[in-house]
Design a protein around this motif. Structure first.
Motif, PDB file in Angstrom:
ATOM      1  N   LEU A 209       5.457   8.843   4.915  1.00  0.00           N
ATOM      2  CA  LEU A 209       5.596   9.634   6.143  1.00  0.00           C
ATOM      3  C   LEU A 209       5.029  11.034   5.983  1.00  0.00           C
ATOM      4  CD1 LEU A 209       9.034   8.846   7.807  1.00  0.00           C
ATOM      5  CD2 LEU A 209       6.782   7.918   8.298  1.00  0.00           C
ATOM      6  N   ALA A 210       4.066  11.197   5.080  1.00  0.00           N
ATOM      7  CA  ALA A 210       3.392  12.495   4.991  1.00  0.00           C
ATOM      8  C   ALA A 210       2.791  12.849   6.342  1.00  0.00           C
ATOM      9  CB  ALA A 210       2.314  12.454   3.919  1.00  0.00           C
ATOM     10  N   HIS A 211       2.380  11.856   7.078  1.00  0.00           N
ATOM     11  CA  HIS A 211       2.004  12.026   8.481  1.00  0.00           C
ATOM     12  C   HIS A 211       2.050  10.661   9.147  1.00  0.00           C
ATOM     13  CE1 HIS A 211      -1.871  10.722   6.852  1.00  0.00           C
ATOM     14  NE2 HIS A 211      -2.248  10.430   8.078  1.00  0.00           N
ATOM     15  N   LEU A 212       1.979  10.644  10.462  1.00  0.00           N
ATOM     16  CA  LEU A 212       1.954   9.393  11.213  1.00  0.00           C
ATOM     17  C   LEU A 212       0.497   9.102  11.562  1.00  0.00           C
ATOM     18  CD1 LEU A 212       5.079  10.056  13.420  1.00  0.00           C
ATOM     19  CD2 LEU A 212       4.885   8.437  11.530  1.00  0.00           C
TER      20      LEU A 212
ATOM     21  N   ASP B 198      -0.563   6.911   2.472  1.00  0.00           N
ATOM     22  CA  ASP B 198       0.095   7.590   3.587  1.00  0.00           C
ATOM     23  C   ASP B 198      -0.784   7.594   4.833  1.00  0.00           C
ATOM     24  OD1 ASP B 198      -1.834   9.462   3.056  1.00  0.00           O
ATOM     25  OD2 ASP B 198      -0.472  11.035   2.411  1.00  0.00           O
ATOM     26  N   SER B 199      -1.801   6.744   4.865  1.00  0.00           N
ATOM     27  CA  SER B 199      -2.642   6.572   6.042  1.00  0.00           C
ATOM     28  C   SER B 199      -3.208   5.161   6.026  1.00  0.00           C
ATOM     29  CB  SER B 199      -3.793   7.591   6.058  1.00  0.00           C
ATOM     30  OG  SER B 199      -4.708   7.317   5.010  1.00  0.00           O
ATOM     31  N   ILE B 200      -3.757   4.737   7.148  1.00  0.00           N
ATOM     32  CA  ILE B 200      -4.304   3.389   7.230  1.00  0.00           C
ATOM     33  C   ILE B 200      -5.495   3.238   6.285  1.00  0.00           C
ATOM     34  CG2 ILE B 200      -5.424   1.733   8.765  1.00  0.00           C
ATOM     35  CD1 ILE B 200      -3.703   2.885  11.043  1.00  0.00           C
ATOM     36  N   ASP B 201      -6.363   4.232   6.196  1.00  0.00           N
ATOM     37  CA  ASP B 201      -7.508   4.154   5.286  1.00  0.00           C
ATOM     38  C   ASP B 201      -7.069   3.995   3.840  1.00  0.00           C
ATOM     39  OD1 ASP B 201      -9.328   4.317   7.304  1.00  0.00           O
ATOM     40  OD2 ASP B 201      -9.723   6.465   7.066  1.00  0.00           O
ATOM     41  N   ASP B 202      -5.895   4.550   3.483  1.00  0.00           N
ATOM     42  CA  ASP B 202      -5.415   4.461   2.104  1.00  0.00           C
ATOM     43  C   ASP B 202      -5.069   3.034   1.692  1.00  0.00           C
ATOM     44  OD1 ASP B 202      -5.731   7.135   1.837  1.00  0.00           O
ATOM     45  OD2 ASP B 202      -3.608   7.644   1.797  1.00  0.00           O
ATOM     46  N   MET B 203      -4.973   2.116   2.651  1.00  0.00           N
ATOM     47  CA  MET B 203      -4.659   0.734   2.311  1.00  0.00           C
ATOM     48  C   MET B 203      -5.773   0.081   1.504  1.00  0.00           C
ATOM     49  SD  MET B 203      -1.656   0.070   3.259  1.00  0.00           S
ATOM     50  CE  MET B 203      -0.468   1.133   4.061  1.00  0.00           C
ATOM     51  N   ALA B 204      -6.923   0.736   1.423  1.00  0.00           N
ATOM     52  CA  ALA B 204      -8.007   0.233   0.578  1.00  0.00           C
ATOM     53  C   ALA B 204      -7.631   0.249  -0.893  1.00  0.00           C
ATOM     54  CB  ALA B 204      -9.274   1.066   0.801  1.00  0.00           C
ATOM     55  N   VAL B 205      -6.514   0.879  -1.255  1.00  0.00           N
ATOM     56  CA  VAL B 205      -6.064   0.896  -2.643  1.00  0.00           C
ATOM     57  C   VAL B 205      -5.753  -0.513  -3.147  1.00  0.00           C
ATOM     58  CG1 VAL B 205      -3.593   1.150  -2.141  1.00  0.00           C
ATOM     59  CG2 VAL B 205      -4.527   2.140  -4.230  1.00  0.00           C
TER      60      VAL B 205
ATOM     61  N   GLY C  37       0.816  -1.213   0.000  1.00  0.00           N
ATOM     62  CA  GLY C  37       0.000   0.000   0.000  1.00  0.00           C
ATOM     63  C   GLY C  37       0.844   1.254   0.000  1.00  0.00           C
ATOM     64  N   MET C  38       1.919   1.265   0.791  1.00  0.00           N
ATOM     65  CA  MET C  38       2.810   2.428   0.816  1.00  0.00           C
ATOM     66  C   MET C  38       3.501   2.628  -0.526  1.00  0.00           C
ATOM     67  SD  MET C  38       4.509   1.997   4.584  1.00  0.00           S
ATOM     68  CE  MET C  38       3.532   2.152   6.091  1.00  0.00           C
ATOM     69  N   ALA C  39       3.910   1.524  -1.165  1.00  0.00           N
ATOM     70  CA  ALA C  39       4.536   1.638  -2.475  1.00  0.00           C
ATOM     71  C   ALA C  39       3.569   2.212  -3.501  1.00  0.00           C
ATOM     72  CB  ALA C  39       5.044   0.273  -2.925  1.00  0.00           C
TER      73      ALA C  39
ATOM     74  N   ASN D 188       2.890   3.902  15.246  1.00  0.00           N
ATOM     75  CA  ASN D 188       3.599   4.816  14.351  1.00  0.00           C
ATOM     76  C   ASN D 188       5.043   4.374  14.141  1.00  0.00           C
ATOM     77  OD1 ASN D 188       1.420   6.549  13.890  1.00  0.00           O
ATOM     78  ND2 ASN D 188       1.837   7.708  15.765  1.00  0.00           N
ATOM     79  N   ALA D 189       5.657   3.798  15.183  1.00  0.00           N
ATOM     80  CA  ALA D 189       7.017   3.295  15.035  1.00  0.00           C
ATOM     81  C   ALA D 189       7.054   2.138  14.044  1.00  0.00           C
ATOM     82  CB  ALA D 189       7.560   2.849  16.388  1.00  0.00           C
ATOM     83  N   ALA D 190       6.052   1.248  14.115  1.00  0.00           N
ATOM     84  CA  ALA D 190       5.960   0.151  13.152  1.00  0.00           C
ATOM     85  C   ALA D 190       5.672   0.684  11.747  1.00  0.00           C
ATOM     86  CB  ALA D 190       4.878  -0.834  13.578  1.00  0.00           C
ATOM     87  N   TRP D 191       4.864   1.734  11.669  1.00  0.00           N
ATOM     88  CA  TRP D 191       4.567   2.359  10.377  1.00  0.00           C
ATOM     89  C   TRP D 191       5.855   2.891   9.735  1.00  0.00           C
ATOM     90  CZ3 TRP D 191       0.089   2.907   7.510  1.00  0.00           C
ATOM     91  CH2 TRP D 191       0.104   3.858   6.487  1.00  0.00           C
TER      92      TRP D 191
END
Length: 464
Positions: A372-375, A71-78, A65-67, A383-386
C-alpha cells in the motif's frame, strides 16, 4: 583504502536463466496452495471470462508479487525473471493482471473479501498464525482507518479527508491476543472524505464472523476503537455478535458532566511514561490517574438502543507552556481521556487494555511500507481489490514467519521479506527434480528450512 579488499568487478550481464531472486516465494506460495488460495478464487470470483479467466492464478500471482515487494502493477514483473517460472509456474503479464483488477465491480470486490476471509481461516488451521486452540486469553479486535495518499486527478474516490491529505480511505479490522501479533480479518476501501464510522457496523460483523470460523471461537472478544468510531452502530453490532466493547468517547457535554461527578478520592495513580515505582509504598509515582463512573451510552436515544456500561477516565496534568514566564497557576488543571467499556475488568487493567489498541497503527504502517505504498490504478474498484490482495499477502507473510521461527512472529513484513523471501537461489536439475542452491552461511537458514519443510511437505487438505 579498498573496501573489503575485493578485486574490481570486470563486467555484469543479465544472462543467467537458472537464478531466482526471491526463493522464499517457493515455500510461501506452497503454503498458499495448502490453504486453497487458487481454488477459493476460482470458486468465488465471477469476473467476466474475457478478463477473469484463470482467476485463481491471477489472484495468487498478485499475492506473490506483493509478498516479494511489489507495490504497483508493473512491479508484478518480478515473477517473470530467471528460473522463477520453473519453481512457481508461469505468471500472467503485469498488463494482464491490471486488466483483471480493472474489470472488477464492487460485487467482485466483496467476492474477493470472501476469498480473503476463508483463506485466513485455512491459514490459521494449517499454521499457528492465530496461536493454538489451547490458549484462552481474550481476543482483541481493533478497528482503525488511514488515508493512503494519492497524486493526480485521475484517481476515482480521491478527496481530502480528516488528515488534510488528498487520498483514499482504507479501514482495517485486526485480531490479536496476548501471544499473537495482529492479523487483518476484514478490510474496506472508501472515498477519501468518508467519515471514519461509515460502514463500520458491516465491517465489525464481517470481522467477528471470520474470527468465529477459526479456533478462536468461544473465547471472550473485545472490540476496541477510537472516538471516531463511537456510535450506536458499532457498539450495537459488536454486542449483538457477542463481543464486548472498549471505545474512546468524544468530550461532549454528557461525558463532561459524568467526569465532573467523579470524586477526588476515586482517582488511582497509574504507570505512565516517566513513572517511577516506589517499592516502599508499592505504588507508582506518576502524574497520570484513572477513575471510573457508571455510564449509559447513547442516552438521548430510545431505551432499547441505550447501552449500560462504565466510563473509564484517564487524566494527566495540562502543562501550561507559559506558566514558567509568569505567575504559577493556583491549582492543577487536567486533560481527560475517556472511553466507554462494557467489560468487567478493573479500572487500571481496563485502561491498560484500551491503550494497547494502538497496535493497529503498526499494521497500517507495515502495509504502507509495502503493497500500500500507493494505490496503483485510477479505477476505484481495482484499488479496492488491490487492498484485499495486499491484506492476503500480509497475512500469508505473517503465517510464514510464525511457522519459520518464533523470533519472527512479530517482525514487520520488510524484515520477514529480507530474511525469508528475498533469498537468492540457483536452480539445478537432477533426475528431473529441481533443487534450490541457496547462499552458504545464510544467517536465517534454519528458519527458512523449517518453513520449506512445513510448506512443501505432504499436502494438507484445505476447507473451502
Amino acid at each position: 583504502m579498498q573496501l573489503f579488499h575485493t578485486p574490481p568487478v570486470a563486467s555484469a550481464v543479465f544472462d543467467e536463466p537458472n537464478l531466482v531472486s526471491a526463493a522464499g516465494l517457493v515455500p510461501l506460495m506452497a503454503m498458499a496452495r495448502r490453504a486453497g488460495l487458487p481454488e477459493l478464487a476460482e470458486s468465488w470470483l465471477s469476473v467476466p471470462t474475457d478478463k477473469g479467466a484463470h482467476a485463481g492464478l491471477k489472484v495468487a500471482s498478485l499475492v506473490a508479487g506483493m509478498a516479494a515487494g511489489a507495490d504497483s502493477i508493473d512491479d508484478m514483473a518480478v515473477l517473470r525473471h530467471g528460473g522463477t517460472a520453473r519453481v512457481l509456474g508461469s505468471a500472467p503479464a503485469p498488463s494482464t493482471l491490471g486488466s483483471f483488477l480493472r474489470a472488477m465491480t464492487f460485487g467482485h470486490v466483496r467476492q474477493l473479501d470472501a476469498v480473503a476471509s476463508r483463506f485466513l481461516v485455512n491459514l490459521a488451521a494449517d499454521t499457528k498464525l492465530l496461536g493454538t486452540p489451547e490458549e484462552r486469553s481474550t481476543v482483541m479486535v481493533d478497528l482503525d482507518d488511514t488515508i493512503v495518499e494519492v497524486h493526480g486527478y485521475a484517481k476515482q474516490g480521491a478527496a481530502f479527508g480528516y488528515s488534510g491529505v488528498r487520498g483514499i480511505n482504507a479501514i482495517l479490522a485486526t485480531v490479536s491476543t496476548d501471544t499473537v501479533a495482529p492479523v487483518v480479518v476484514a478490510q474496506r476501501l472508501r472515498k477519501g472524505n468518508a467519515g471514519s464510522s461509515r460502514g463500520v457496523a458491516r465491517l465489525v460483523r464481517d470481522a467477528l464472523a471470520t474470527t468465529r470460523r477459526t479456533h478462536l471461537a468461544g473465547r471472550d472478544v473485545l472490540v476496541r476503537a477510537d472516538s471516531a468510531f463511537y456510535s450506536r452502530a458499532l457498539v450495537g453490532a459488536a454486542l449483538t455478535a457477542g463481543a464486548q466493547v472498549s471505545v474512546t468517547v468524544r468530550m461532549d457535554p454528557v461525558v463532561k458532566r459524568a467526569i465532573a461527578a467523579i470524586s477526588q478520592d476515586a482517582w488511582t495513580t497509574i504507570r505512565y511514561p516517566q513513572a517511577i515505582y516506589d517499592e516502599t509504598t508499592g505504588v507508582w509515582v506518576s502524574k497520570a490517574q484513572v477513575a471510573e463512573v457508571p455510564f449509559t451510552a447513547f442516552s438521548s436515544t430510545k431505551p432499547t438502543e441505550q447501552v449500560r456500561g462504565r466510563l473509564v477516565v484517564r487524566r494527566i496534568p495540562d502543562v501550561n507552556a507559559r506558566a514558567g514566564s509568569g505567575q504559577a497557576t493556583l491549582f492543577d488543571t487536567w486533560r481527560f481521556h475517556a472511553f466507554f467499556t462494557t467489560t468487567d475488568l478493573d479500572t487500571v487493567t481496563a485502561d491498560q487494555t484500551h491503550r494497547r489498541h494502538a497496535v493497529i497503527e503498526n499494521v497500517h504502517a507495515d502495509l504502507k511500507n509495502s503493497a500500500l505504498a500507493h494505490l496503483p490504478s485510477g479505477v476505484f474498484t481495482a484499488n479496492a481489490a488491490w487492498l484485499v490482495c495486499a491484506v492476503m499477502a500480509f497475512n500469508l507473510t505473517r503465517a510464514a514467519a510464525t511457522t519459520a521461527s518464533p523470533a519472527l512472529a512479530r517482525a514487520t513484513t520488510a524484515t520477514i521479506r529480507r530474511k525469508l523471501i528475498a533469498v537468492p537461489a540457483r536452480l539445478a536439475t537432477t533426475a528431473r527434480r529441481v533443487h534450490l542452491h541457496l547462499p552458504a552461511h545464510w544467517p536465517w537458514a534454519d528458519a527458512w528450512t523449517d518453513l520449506f519443510h512445513h510448506a512443501c511437505g505432504p499436502p494438507a487438505p484445505a476447507a473451502t
